[in-house]
Scaffold this active site. Structure first.
Site, PDB file in Angstrom:
ATOM      1  N   ASP A 178       0.831  -1.215   0.000  1.00 14.90           N
ATOM      2  CA  ASP A 178       0.000   0.000   0.000  1.00 14.90           C
ATOM      3  C   ASP A 178       0.866   1.265   0.000  1.00 14.90           C
ATOM      4  O   ASP A 178       2.008   1.250   0.456  1.00 14.90           O
ATOM      5  CB  ASP A 178      -0.923  -0.019   1.228  1.00 14.90           C
ATOM      6  CG  ASP A 178      -2.082   0.948   1.074  1.00 14.90           C
ATOM      7  OD1 ASP A 178      -2.361   1.379  -0.062  1.00 14.90           O
ATOM      8  OD2 ASP A 178      -2.705   1.273   2.102  1.00 14.90           O
ATOM      9  N   GLY A 179       0.294   2.355  -0.491  1.00 11.28           N
ATOM     10  CA  GLY A 179       0.972   3.657  -0.426  1.00 11.28           C
ATOM     11  C   GLY A 179       1.525   4.149  -1.758  1.00 11.28           C
ATOM     12  O   GLY A 179       2.204   5.176  -1.802  1.00 11.28           O
ATOM     13  N   GLY A 189      -0.089   5.485  -4.229  1.00 10.91           N
ATOM     14  CA  GLY A 189      -0.706   6.767  -4.587  1.00 10.91           C
ATOM     15  C   GLY A 189      -0.066   7.914  -3.815  1.00 10.91           C
ATOM     16  O   GLY A 189       0.260   8.965  -4.388  1.00 10.91           O
ATOM     17  N   ARG A 190       0.129   7.727  -2.504  1.00  9.30           N
ATOM     18  CA  ARG A 190       0.755   8.771  -1.675  1.00  9.30           C
ATOM     19  C   ARG A 190       2.186   9.039  -2.103  1.00  9.30           C
ATOM     20  O   ARG A 190       2.644  10.175  -2.112  1.00  9.30           O
ATOM     21  CB  ARG A 190       0.700   8.348  -0.192  1.00  9.30           C
ATOM     22  CG  ARG A 190      -0.632   8.663   0.465  1.00  9.30           C
ATOM     23  CD  ARG A 190      -0.816   7.890   1.749  1.00  9.30           C
ATOM     24  NE  ARG A 190      -1.273   6.521   1.476  1.00  9.30           N
ATOM     25  CZ  ARG A 190      -1.476   5.609   2.410  1.00  9.30           C
ATOM     26  NH1 ARG A 190      -1.231   5.911   3.683  1.00  9.30           N
ATOM     27  NH2 ARG A 190      -1.928   4.415   2.083  1.00  9.30           N
ATOM     28  N   HIS A 203       2.321   3.338  -8.882  1.00 10.05           N
ATOM     29  CA  HIS A 203       2.125   1.896  -9.082  1.00 10.05           C
ATOM     30  C   HIS A 203       3.324   1.294  -9.812  1.00 10.05           C
ATOM     31  O   HIS A 203       3.765   0.195  -9.510  1.00 10.05           O
ATOM     32  CB  HIS A 203       0.840   1.643  -9.869  1.00 10.05           C
ATOM     33  CG  HIS A 203      -0.398   2.087  -9.143  1.00 10.05           C
ATOM     34  ND1 HIS A 203      -0.620   1.802  -7.816  1.00 10.05           N
ATOM     35  CD2 HIS A 203      -1.477   2.813  -9.543  1.00 10.05           C
ATOM     36  CE1 HIS A 203      -1.785   2.329  -7.437  1.00 10.05           C
ATOM     37  NE2 HIS A 203      -2.319   2.946  -8.466  1.00 10.05           N
ATOM     38  N   ARG A 215     -12.184   2.628  -7.982  1.00  5.99           N
ATOM     39  CA  ARG A 215     -11.290   3.730  -8.383  1.00  5.99           C
ATOM     40  C   ARG A 215     -11.597   4.175  -9.814  1.00  5.99           C
ATOM     41  O   ARG A 215     -12.236   3.448 -10.559  1.00  5.99           O
ATOM     42  CB  ARG A 215      -9.835   3.265  -8.271  1.00  5.99           C
ATOM     43  CG  ARG A 215      -9.492   2.924  -6.841  1.00  5.99           C
ATOM     44  CD  ARG A 215      -8.044   2.623  -6.670  1.00  5.99           C
ATOM     45  NE  ARG A 215      -7.762   2.302  -5.281  1.00  5.99           N
ATOM     46  CZ  ARG A 215      -6.557   2.285  -4.745  1.00  5.99           C
ATOM     47  NH1 ARG A 215      -5.504   2.570  -5.498  1.00  5.99           N
ATOM     48  NH2 ARG A 215      -6.386   1.995  -3.472  1.00  5.99           N
ATOM     49  N   LEU A 240      10.242 -20.878  -4.803  1.00  7.37           N
ATOM     50  CA  LEU A 240       9.409 -19.852  -4.150  1.00  7.37           C
ATOM     51  C   LEU A 240       8.062 -19.805  -4.850  1.00  7.37           C
ATOM     52  O   LEU A 240       7.999 -19.763  -6.081  1.00  7.37           O
ATOM     53  CB  LEU A 240      10.093 -18.476  -4.263  1.00  7.37           C
ATOM     54  CG  LEU A 240       9.242 -17.250  -3.896  1.00  7.37           C
ATOM     55  CD1 LEU A 240       8.989 -17.184  -2.389  1.00  7.37           C
ATOM     56  CD2 LEU A 240       9.916 -15.946  -4.352  1.00  7.37           C
ATOM     57  N   ARG A 296       2.278  -4.825   6.274  1.00  7.47           N
ATOM     58  CA  ARG A 296       1.519  -3.779   5.579  1.00  7.47           C
ATOM     59  C   ARG A 296       2.385  -2.541   5.454  1.00  7.47           C
ATOM     60  O   ARG A 296       2.886  -2.027   6.458  1.00  7.47           O
ATOM     61  CB  ARG A 296       0.212  -3.442   6.285  1.00  7.47           C
ATOM     62  CG  ARG A 296      -0.565  -2.368   5.499  1.00  7.47           C
ATOM     63  CD  ARG A 296      -2.030  -2.259   5.823  1.00  7.47           C
ATOM     64  NE  ARG A 296      -2.655  -1.386   4.838  1.00  7.47           N
ATOM     65  CZ  ARG A 296      -3.909  -1.441   4.426  1.00  7.47           C
ATOM     66  NH1 ARG A 296      -4.707  -2.348   4.921  1.00  7.47           N
ATOM     67  NH2 ARG A 296      -4.373  -0.594   3.519  1.00  7.47           N
ATOM     68  N   LEU A 301      -6.803  -4.626   7.766  1.00 10.21           N
ATOM     69  CA  LEU A 301      -6.562  -5.730   6.838  1.00 10.21           C
ATOM     70  C   LEU A 301      -7.094  -5.448   5.436  1.00 10.21           C
ATOM     71  O   LEU A 301      -6.698  -6.103   4.481  1.00 10.21           O
ATOM     72  CB  LEU A 301      -7.209  -7.014   7.361  1.00 10.21           C
ATOM     73  CG  LEU A 301      -6.517  -7.683   8.552  1.00 10.21           C
ATOM     74  CD1 LEU A 301      -7.317  -8.900   9.010  1.00 10.21           C
ATOM     75  CD2 LEU A 301      -5.104  -8.102   8.191  1.00 10.21           C
TER      76      LEU A 301
HETATM   77  C1  IPE Z   1      -5.331  -2.582   0.005  1.00  5.28           C
HETATM   78  O1  IPE Z   1      -5.060  -1.248  -0.107  1.00  5.28           O
HETATM   79  C2  IPE Z   1      -5.349  -3.236  -1.344  1.00  5.28           C
HETATM   80  C3  IPE Z   1      -4.065  -3.371  -1.995  1.00  5.28           C
HETATM   81  C4  IPE Z   1      -2.910  -2.985  -1.514  1.00  5.28           C
HETATM   82  C5  IPE Z   1      -4.113  -4.011  -3.278  1.00  5.28           C
HETATM   83  P1  IPE Z   1      -6.197  -0.150  -0.268  1.00  5.28           P
HETATM   84  O2  IPE Z   1      -5.504   1.131  -0.503  1.00  5.28           O
HETATM   85  O3  IPE Z   1      -7.186  -0.575  -1.284  1.00  5.28           O
HETATM   86  O4  IPE Z   1      -6.896  -0.190   1.164  1.00  5.28           O
HETATM   87  P2  IPE Z   1      -7.753   0.909   1.913  1.00  5.28           P
HETATM   88  O5  IPE Z   1      -8.766   1.436   0.946  1.00  5.28           O
HETATM   89  O6  IPE Z   1      -6.809   1.978   2.359  1.00  5.28           O
HETATM   90  O7  IPE Z   1      -8.339   0.177   3.070  1.00  5.28           O
HETATM   91  C1  IPE Z   2      -1.666   0.327  -3.260  1.00  2.28           C
HETATM   92  O1  IPE Z   2      -1.425   1.691  -3.305  1.00  2.28           O
HETATM   93  C2  IPE Z   2      -1.901  -0.248  -4.617  1.00  2.28           C
HETATM   94  C3  IPE Z   2      -3.293  -0.662  -4.854  1.00  2.28           C
HETATM   95  C4  IPE Z   2      -4.258  -0.575  -4.004  1.00  2.28           C
HETATM   96  C5  IPE Z   2      -3.576  -1.229  -6.143  1.00  2.28           C
HETATM   97  P1  IPE Z   2      -2.602   2.741  -3.269  1.00  2.28           P
HETATM   98  O2  IPE Z   2      -2.973   3.090  -4.663  1.00  2.28           O
HETATM   99  O3  IPE Z   2      -3.720   2.264  -2.425  1.00  2.28           O
HETATM  100  O4  IPE Z   2      -1.869   3.957  -2.575  1.00  2.28           O
HETATM  101  P2  IPE Z   2      -2.491   4.982  -1.535  1.00  2.28           P
HETATM  102  O5  IPE Z   2      -3.048   4.196  -0.406  1.00  2.28           O
HETATM  103  O6  IPE Z   2      -3.545   5.761  -2.273  1.00  2.28           O
HETATM  104  O7  IPE Z   2      -1.336   5.812  -1.119  1.00  2.28           O
HETATM  105 MG    MG Z   3      -4.099   2.470  -0.445  1.00  2.00          MG
END
Ligand code: IPE
Ligand code: IPE
Ligand code: MG
Length: 252
Positions: A31-32, A34-35, A48, A82, A142, A199, A206
């Site tokens: 995760d993260g 986008g940020r 991504h 999204r 693996l 995470r 989760l």
């Molecule tokens: C969880 O992250 C899904 C993936 C990393 C693929 P999200 O960004 O979708 O989760 P929320 O919306 O913050 O809970």
């Molecule tokens: C995780 O990063 C990738 C996917 C959910 C596909 P995000 O796109 O959720 O990034 P944030 O949480 O917006 O930073």
């Molecule tokens: Mg996210």
């Protein structure tokens, strides 16, 4: 609150002394992205793309360190909410990843698997994924398990539906249903539960990942955004894991 990043280890990092007790199965919520992009004034898709690089490094480390199973959350059943352009970028990236990486992964002995409602993925992604899984099916070093259009609730719904169907067909009796019966109907059938769930990006939830399988999984959350995640972050998680006492509801 978050485990400290072990910057001080960097100098003598070459040897990378591994903890003795390693998890067999590591799961990661990547995760993260986008940020990460937002902070750089870049489009989310660039985040991504950078996330794929982090995955590449983590897979390499897992191979080196003898982790047996790596399950990564790449796209959730909720991520369809999204904007279409972002979903498309993610699906294109999946296709690109498979096109570029499968040959090398295969050479390194990686078996590619996937969990999720794969039939709902766009045809090209589905096809590349099938190909990748077929090519690498015989590998055993693996297991790289990609969670794609995965949701823990969807998985349980699908498992229940399949189980009920078998009951209706007379293959199974309701009185015989136990935990290991239901497990056979999950996407993860045959895989052990994750020992360690990492995470990235700091969220303490989760997000519908491995709801059944994570019942006794050790959780490790880092504020590091996924595109910045490196082998030393994985090592920090492994070291923390090695210090944990797993009781599974019992006593020491
Ligand atoms: C969880 O992250 C899904 C993936 C990393 C693929 P999200 O960004 O979708 O989760 P929320 O919306 O913050 O809970
Ligand atoms: C995780 O990063 C990738 C996917 C959910 C596909 P995000 O796109 O959720 O990034 P944030 O949480 O917006 O930073
Ligand atoms: Mg996210």
């Amino acid at each position: 609150m978050f485990p400290r990043r072990r910057k001080e280890k960097r100098d003598d990092q070459k040897a990378e002394p591994l903890p003795e007790r390693l998890p067999r199965h590591v799961a990661i919520i990547m995760d993260g992205n986008g940020r990460w992009a937002l902070r750089r004034g870049l489009p989310r898709a660039a985040g991504h793309r950078a996330g794929v690089e982090a995955l590449r490094e983590v897979v390499k480390a897992c191979l080196e360190w003898g982790i047996q199973i790596l399950t990564v959350y790449a796209f959730s059943t909720e991520n369809w909410k999204r904007p279409r352009s972002e979903v498309e970028a993610l699906m294109n990236l999946l296709v690109e990843y498979l096109e570029r990486e499968v040959r090398e992964l295969h050479e390194q002995g990686v078996q590619i698997r996937a969990i999720g409602r794969l039939h709902e993925l766009p045809p090209e992604a589905r096809q590349k994924l099938q190909q990748a899984m077929q090519t690498t099916a015989g590998n055993g070093r693996l297991v790289l398990n990609l969670a794609l259009n995965y949701g823990g609730r969807a998985e349980l719904v699908d498992a229940c539906a399949a189980l009920v169907k078998d009951v209706e067909a007379g293959k199974l009796r309701a009185e015989e249903v136990r935990e290991d019966t239901l497990e056979r109907y999950l996407y993860t059938a045959g895989l052990p539960d994750p020992d360690l769930l990492i995470r990235a990006a700091g969220e303490m939830r989760l997000s519908n990942f491995l709801l059944w399988q994570a019942a006794y999984t050790e959780l490790w959350v880092t504020s590091t955004l996924w595109p910045d995640f490196r082998r030393e972050d994985l090592l920090a998680a492994l070291e923390d894991y090695a210090r944990r006492e797993r009781r599974f509801g019992g006593l020491k």
